[in-house]
Write a protein that holds these residues in place. Structure first.
Motif, short mmCIF file in Angstrom:
data_model
loop_
_atom_site.label_atom_id
_atom_site.label_comp_id
_atom_site.label_asym_id
_atom_site.label_seq_id
_atom_site.Cartn_x
_atom_site.Cartn_y
_atom_site.Cartn_z
N UNK A 1 -15.80 58.86 -114.03
CA UNK A 1 -14.26 59.81 -112.43
C UNK A 1 -13.34 59.04 -113.21
N UNK A 2 -12.40 60.46 -113.56
CA UNK A 2 -11.52 59.51 -114.18
C UNK A 2 -9.84 59.13 -113.17
N UNK A 3 -9.17 59.20 -113.70
CA UNK A 3 -7.94 58.63 -112.74
C UNK A 3 -7.44 59.11 -112.01
N UNK A 4 -7.19 60.30 -112.06
CA UNK A 4 -6.56 61.02 -110.66
C UNK A 4 -7.58 61.02 -109.42
N UNK A 5 -8.93 60.51 -109.53
CA UNK A 5 -10.05 61.01 -109.03
C UNK A 5 -10.00 59.37 -108.03
N UNK A 6 -9.90 58.14 -109.24
CA UNK A 6 -10.34 56.92 -108.63
C UNK A 6 -8.95 57.10 -108.38
N UNK A 7 -7.84 57.87 -108.35
CA UNK A 7 -6.11 57.09 -107.25
C UNK A 7 -6.94 57.59 -106.56
N UNK A 8 -7.19 58.87 -105.95
CA UNK A 8 -7.37 59.80 -104.40
C UNK A 8 -8.35 58.85 -103.84
N UNK A 9 -9.44 58.44 -104.26
CA UNK A 9 -10.38 57.60 -103.49
C UNK A 9 -9.49 56.68 -103.00
N UNK A 10 -8.97 55.52 -104.13
CA UNK A 10 -8.39 54.30 -103.30
C UNK A 10 -7.39 55.00 -102.36
N UNK A 11 -6.33 55.68 -102.41
CA UNK A 11 -5.57 56.03 -101.30
C UNK A 11 -6.43 56.88 -99.63
N UNK A 12 -7.88 57.46 -99.85
CA UNK A 12 -8.86 57.77 -99.08
C UNK A 12 -9.18 56.61 -98.53
N UNK A 13 -8.80 55.31 -99.31
CA UNK A 13 -10.01 54.44 -98.84
C UNK A 13 -8.51 53.13 -97.84
#
Length: 65
Positions: free
Chosen positions: A1-13
């Motif tokens: 998982x890249x940083x952009x996906x991690x950031x998006x997942x964090x925002x979604x959570x």
């Protein structure tokens, strides 16, 4: 998982936690505490990601000058 996906997942959570806290009519203090703690961790992660991106952009702009 890249940083952009991690950031998006964090925002979604974070959005999910906020929604759960807003719609929860029961006040289980332990659950609220756990959710607020997790939200704090996610916010710290997002803040660090944004600072990292800002630094990278500044470096790129300096190289262009």
């Amino acid at each position: 998982m890249n940083d952009k996906e991690s950031y998006s997942l964090a925002i979604a959570e974070l959005e999910k936690i906020l929604s759960e806290l807003e719609s929860n009519s029961e006040f289980d203090l332990e659950l609220i505490s756990a959710k607020v703690k997790r939200a704090s961790e996610l916010l710290e992660f997002c803040k660090n990601q944004l600072h990292q991106i800002d630094s990278e952009l500044e470096k790129i702009l300096e190289e262009l000058d």
